[in-house]
Design a protein around this motif. Sequence first.
Motif, PDB file in Angstrom:
ATOM      1  N   GLU B 188       0.844  -1.201   0.000  1.00 41.61           N
ATOM      2  CA  GLU B 188       0.000   0.000   0.000  1.00 41.61           C
ATOM      3  C   GLU B 188       0.877   1.248   0.000  1.00 41.61           C
ATOM      4  O   GLU B 188       1.861   1.315   0.741  1.00 41.61           O
ATOM      5  N   ILE B 189       0.496   2.209  -0.814  1.00 43.08           N
ATOM      6  CA  ILE B 189       1.249   3.473  -0.862  1.00 43.08           C
ATOM      7  C   ILE B 189       0.268   4.610  -0.530  1.00 43.08           C
ATOM      8  O   ILE B 189      -0.732   4.786  -1.227  1.00 43.08           O
ATOM      9  N   ASN B 218      -0.820  12.038  -9.691  1.00 40.26           N
ATOM     10  CA  ASN B 218      -1.457  10.963 -10.468  1.00 40.26           C
ATOM     11  C   ASN B 218      -0.567  10.504 -11.620  1.00 40.26           C
ATOM     12  O   ASN B 218      -0.614   9.346 -12.027  1.00 40.26           O
ATOM     13  N   LEU B 219       0.238  11.415 -12.135  1.00 43.18           N
ATOM     14  CA  LEU B 219       1.172  11.027 -13.203  1.00 43.18           C
ATOM     15  C   LEU B 219       2.341  10.245 -12.624  1.00 43.18           C
ATOM     16  O   LEU B 219       2.807   9.271 -13.207  1.00 43.18           O
ATOM     17  N   ALA B 224      -1.363   5.270  -6.125  1.00 43.19           N
ATOM     18  CA  ALA B 224      -1.242   5.596  -4.694  1.00 43.19           C
ATOM     19  C   ALA B 224      -2.579   6.066  -4.126  1.00 43.19           C
ATOM     20  O   ALA B 224      -3.413   6.628  -4.835  1.00 43.19           O
ATOM     21  N   THR B 225      -2.773   5.826  -2.833  1.00 47.77           N
ATOM     22  CA  THR B 225      -3.962   6.322  -2.132  1.00 47.77           C
ATOM     23  C   THR B 225      -3.649   7.737  -1.647  1.00 47.77           C
ATOM     24  O   THR B 225      -2.679   7.951  -0.912  1.00 47.77           O
ATOM     25  N   ILE B 226      -4.484   8.685  -2.072  1.00 50.98           N
ATOM     26  CA  ILE B 226      -4.224  10.085  -1.708  1.00 50.98           C
ATOM     27  C   ILE B 226      -5.199  10.517  -0.609  1.00 50.98           C
ATOM     28  O   ILE B 226      -6.393  10.210  -0.661  1.00 50.98           O
ATOM     29  N   VAL B 227      -4.665  11.236   0.362  1.00 55.88           N
ATOM     30  CA  VAL B 227      -5.453  11.666   1.518  1.00 55.88           C
ATOM     31  C   VAL B 227      -5.262  13.168   1.707  1.00 55.88           C
ATOM     32  O   VAL B 227      -4.131  13.650   1.634  1.00 55.88           O
ATOM     33  N   THR B 228      -6.354  13.886   1.948  1.00 56.37           N
ATOM     34  CA  THR B 228      -6.185  15.284   2.365  1.00 56.37           C
ATOM     35  C   THR B 228      -6.280  15.338   3.885  1.00 56.37           C
ATOM     36  O   THR B 228      -7.166  14.722   4.474  1.00 56.37           O
ATOM     37  N   LEU B 229      -5.368  16.042   4.478  1.00 57.79           N
ATOM     38  CA  LEU B 229      -5.339  16.176   5.930  1.00 57.79           C
ATOM     39  C   LEU B 229      -5.328  17.666   6.251  1.00 57.79           C
ATOM     40  O   LEU B 229      -4.555  18.421   5.661  1.00 57.79           O
ATOM     41  N   ALA B 230      -6.203  18.079   7.147  1.00 62.14           N
ATOM     42  CA  ALA B 230      -6.257  19.509   7.506  1.00 62.14           C
ATOM     43  C   ALA B 230      -7.094  19.670   8.762  1.00 62.14           C
ATOM     44  O   ALA B 230      -7.774  18.733   9.194  1.00 62.14           O
TER      45      ALA B 230
END
Lengths: 189, 381
Positions: B188-189, B218-219, B224-230
């Motif tokens: 997992e990335i 994305n390129l 990969a699994t992308i997460v926004t954190l805030a």
Amino acid sequence: MRKRPLRPPRPGQEAGTDSLPLDFEALDTPERIIEFCQSRGYIDGSSTDIKKLIEDTPNLEIEFKDLGEYDGCIKKIENDRYLISINSRHSPTRQKFSMAHEYVHFQFHRDQIEKMPEGEKILHRSSERDHIENQANRVAAEILMPRRLFEDRAREVNGDIAELSRIFEVSTLAIRYRAKELGFRGHGF
Amino acid sequence: MDSNYFLLFKTAAAEFRAWEHTSPEEKRAILPIIELTRGRRRRGAGADLTEQQLISTPDIYAFEKILEKTEESFSGCPRVIMDITREEMLNSFEINQLSLDTDGYKNWVTFIETQIEHYDELIPTILVNPSNDDYEEYESNLIKQVNDALDLCPGIAYRAAVLFDPGFLNDLEVVADDLNVAKQNGKEIFIILDHEFIRPGTSIIHAARTLGIIERLNLLLPEATIVTLATSFPRAIDDLGDPEHDVFPMEEVFLNEEINRALKHSDVHYGDYGSINPTRNDIVFASGWRPRIDFPTANSRTFYYREKRDKKHTYDHHYTSVAQDVMNDELFEELEGCWGYEKICEAATGIVPGKSPNFWISVRMSIHIHQQIVRIFQGTS
């Protein structure tokens, strides 16, 4: 470990060239504004060139005109465009704080600008109760006198307010305000 | 419930308390990102040292206690992401040692190896801390760290300070090939786009910039699994609202929604700080504090009531009074099974369960976690 690591430049790449430079739009904390000003050269030595920062900011304009008893104001002029007006009759140091104060309104309180009065007295009110105005003063002082720089310079000149005022190119009132915020006691404070 | 609510923990006492009172079912919905911090200062340690000397001297802070507490709290989670702090104020000698880049960040990889047995699945973050100007060394240490960690763990994460570190894509460019191969081999990335504090009203501005970053990611790392954190919870409430009562939006929710709306799918996962400001507020309340209770709502707002303490009354009296104000507010909701909600109800009846601001931070965090899980898994927002 740093939040912003000191990466060596890629061979052939100029040092300090970032792949995703911060832009003028993403500056919604004092730390980000200061970091941005330092990385883009708006803070040269100790003084922050707030006028240049405003002039370079997309969708933000500045004018100097006689505002009578007021220091400055900000208003929306078009869809996403804003205009900062600064009292042309005031001293450059006072104007500088007014510019920083209005700039903070632009970055932090954009959704409330239309409700703001067309003209305000900045830093000179005996008590500032409105949290928005209070915050604009506080952050303006932070931008013009970043904590570390202020602490270092204050030590170097042994708290000489007139000298600090010359170094940061702000009024002695602004110096006293910042010193109080940072908990400085004694010397000229 | 699959865990896809990414929740950052800075290992503070208030966070541990909120976590302790989170239900097992809710815990399964959360993927904790644990940011290890230095822990409490040992009694009498380094009394004559400056702030800078304190963080460069061993055994000043009880880091091992943080590790013990972390293990005790999170070992039952199906999966955890483990990171170390980048905040100077939370740093220590021990943390600095873990982040050394020598021999492919060997200290960090070895540390992860010692931690693996305590967790079902441990995902380490990639540390970036070059010690000199040698580009080849920077590259080789990074690549070695990634490969060594992936040999040990089922995945790896990269946490980018997107609003502080404009050069972070360089790191990912260096390790992209290794990460893509690992993904193909079942690892997992995770790419965590950490915005830290964002001011209410700025989600559209931040989303526009972050969308540009995601396009490039994305390129580079298409799988990969992308997460926004805030978080939009302020360092001090006066930064956003009136002293006694106000309401402000949870901009972190709108940021994630805005990004997913623009991408026309929901592939960017949601993460937050559990309504805790990223800058730890270690204010010593020498002259007392103003009792305040916060309530995160289902429609992604937070409201609060606060009172000035008068000398005639106790903290109990004031906490009861603000709890009643919170319960009488039209935005207040009944949240069955939520510990934080129950504590407000208790306080409103006069049985005040906690008198410190720290306790009421845990209450807020408990409610925030509950509301986010409901929103993410039941789509009630």
